[in-house]
Design an enzyme around this catalytic site. Structure first.
Site, short mmCIF file in Angstrom:
data_model
loop_
_atom_site.label_atom_id
_atom_site.label_comp_id
_atom_site.label_asym_id
_atom_site.label_seq_id
_atom_site.Cartn_x
_atom_site.Cartn_y
_atom_site.Cartn_z
N HIS A 158 40.98 36.75 54.82
CA HIS A 158 39.73 36.78 54.05
C HIS A 158 39.81 37.78 52.89
O HIS A 158 38.78 38.30 52.43
CB HIS A 158 38.52 37.11 54.93
CG HIS A 158 38.41 36.24 56.15
ND1 HIS A 158 37.87 34.98 56.13
CD2 HIS A 158 38.83 36.45 57.43
CE1 HIS A 158 37.92 34.45 57.34
NE2 HIS A 158 38.51 35.32 58.15
N SER A 279 47.80 43.63 25.27
CA SER A 279 46.56 43.19 24.63
C SER A 279 46.61 43.50 23.14
O SER A 279 47.14 44.54 22.73
CB SER A 279 45.38 43.91 25.27
OG SER A 279 44.21 43.77 24.48
N LYS A 285 46.96 47.88 28.27
CA LYS A 285 47.03 46.71 29.14
C LYS A 285 48.47 46.25 29.40
O LYS A 285 49.32 46.28 28.54
CB LYS A 285 46.25 45.54 28.54
CG LYS A 285 44.74 45.72 28.49
CD LYS A 285 44.13 45.88 29.86
CE LYS A 285 44.23 44.65 30.72
NZ LYS A 285 43.50 43.50 30.19
N GLU A 292 50.03 34.30 35.94
CA GLU A 292 48.82 33.55 35.61
C GLU A 292 49.16 32.14 35.16
O GLU A 292 48.44 31.18 35.47
CB GLU A 292 48.02 34.31 34.55
CG GLU A 292 47.37 35.56 35.10
CD GLU A 292 46.69 36.42 34.06
OE1 GLU A 292 45.99 37.37 34.45
OE2 GLU A 292 46.85 36.14 32.84
#
Length: 459
Positions: A158, A279, A285, A292
């Protein structure tokens, strides 16, 4: 060269229809398979007495020249090519080389059984490549398990910390998934590897073609048993896409784990600079773009499967032009799956594991409370009672904002009189994972055995 089917028609095709109907821009990718199938067909009709030995030699040599002179399938058709499809492209080039003889090649053959054969040849080769790439990806994960087999990380259910596991155990879980993917592709290949050529348009050819010999020439296990099914079956495309979609789903799950684990909040791993990006606005970043995209492309591949299922769900026998929609999703799915599998190797091989932070995280969330209950069971307490006692001890630890093992023994004894000083050793992360020594468990000794076994299977 005129159309392959123009004799019955008086008018030229509407330009919009031609753009809508023609498939050369994408089925040109099958040029090698089309030539390979054409060479085999030339041998078949020669055996049937339709071509002489000299004619067969001339056709075969000319077909080899056509393939040699044409751009590769991956490069796409010549910009000036106006042919309807790859079959008419090859035939027009063949006729330009050998004249009327080239027009004899299509005797007894239809584009229906021709394209089905071409696509099976292409799919068979693509499956073989995906299996190789899957093996490389699985071996990369085995390598991670080998070098990080004793690094303790939190295990989750979970998405909450549940029980500690070793990182090698996590990596080998995905090896299991990828091995099943390899098995699915290999099993699908069996149903890909039958030869429709000789089925004609739908009813079989009228010429005395030895279809068994023809299938053998092309490396197929056997000819298809029914001509109607032979030209209209696209199960093999759907099954290959299904295997691709499930494999992509597994890659998406790996990617999701690594995306989460690499956040500052988790901080269990760091991805290599080579598979991340920054970024344009925020200098600090480091984005997990490779993972992804692994996750994102899963939807694209699942979409290819869904689209193909919908395309064939209502088709009557036998061939229908709807089936032209089989190639683009198959090509796209296999291309993207190939890229994903090769990218995963790069991600895994460059992964930096933050072992100490992972160990600390593994003990968060009172993830050793199950072992406290097991400890009480060893002291003679029935498990249900032990479970309740352990839960109450956890509640006290939460109130005192400390780990279970940091509670005074006297405090624990108020709830569970059976607790002794030895409980602290039982609750260390090393003890917790070490006790899971059943076959398939997370104990380092078992993980080491599993690594050896996985390498053996994959070799």
């Amino acid at each position: 060269m005129s159309k392959l089917w123009g004799g019955r028609f008086e008018k030229e095709s509407d330009p919009l229809f031609k753009a809508f109907n023609d498939s050369l821009r994408f089925d040109y990718r099958l040029i090698r398979e089309d030539v390979e199938g054409s060479v085999a067909w030339a041998k078949a009709i020669s055996r049937a007495g339709i071509l002489s030995t000299d004619e067969l030699a001339k056709l075969t040599a000319a077909l080899v020249e056509v393939l040699k002179e044409a751009p590769s399938g991956e490069a796409g058709p010549p910009v000036d090519a106006t042919d309807e499809d790859v079959h008419s492209f090859v035939e027009s080039r063949l006729v330009a080389k050998v004249g009327q003889l080239g027009k004899k090649l299509h005797t007894g053959r239809s584009r229906n059984d021709q394209v089905a054969t071409d696509l099976r040849l292409w799919t068979r080769a693509a499956i073989d490549e995906r299996v190789k790439e899957l093996k490389a990806a699985a071996l990369s994960l085995v390598g991670l398990a080998e070098r990080s087999g004793e690094v303790i990380i939190p295990g989750f259910t979970h998405l909450q910390r549940a029980q500690p596991v070793v990182l090698g155990h996590w990596a080998l879980a995905y090896v299991e998934m990828l091995e099943r993917d390899m098995a699915r592709f290999s099993d699908a290949r069996k149903r890909v590897n039958v030869c429709p050529l000789g089925s004609g348009a739908l009813a079989g050819t009228a010429f005395n073609i030895d279809r068994a010999a023809l299938a053998k020439d092309l490396g197929f296990d056997a000819p298809t048993r029914n001509s109607l099914d032979g030209v209209s079956d696209r199960d093999f495309v759907i099954e290959t896409l299904a295997a691709s979609a499930l494999c992509a789903t597994h890659l998406s799950r790996i990617a999701e784990d690594l995306i989460i684990y690499s956040t500052d909040e988790f901080g269990l791993v760091e991805m290599d600079d080579g598979v991340t990006s920054g970024s344009s606005l925020m200098p600090q970043k480091k984005n997990p773009d490779a993972c992804e995209l692994l996750r994102g492309k899963c939807g694209r591949i699942v979409g290819a499967l869904t689209g193909m299922l919908v395309a064939v769900k209502g088709l009557p026998l036998a061939y229908n032009k709807d089936m032209q929609e089989d190639k683009e999703p198959l090509f796209d799915a296999m291309d993207n799956l190939s890229m994903c599998l090769r990218m995963l190797v790069r991600v895994i091989d460059g992964l930096v594991v933050k072992a100490e932070r992972a160990r600390v995280a593994a003990m968060g969330g009172y993830s050793n409370s199950t072992d406290l209950a097991d400890y009480l069971v060893d002291k003679g307490v029935p498990f249900r009672d032990a479970h309740e006692m352990a839960g109450k001890i956890v509640r006290v630890a939460i109130e005192k904002k400390c780990m279970i093992e940091a509670l005074p023994i006297a405090e624990m004894k108020k709830i569970a009189p059976q607790v002794e000083e030895d409980v602290v050793k039982r609750l260390t992360p090393e003890a917790v994972v070490g006790r899971r020594a059943v076959f398939g468990g997370t104990a380092p000794v078992r993980v080491k055995e599993a690594v050896v076994a996985a390498r053996g299977r994959l070799s």
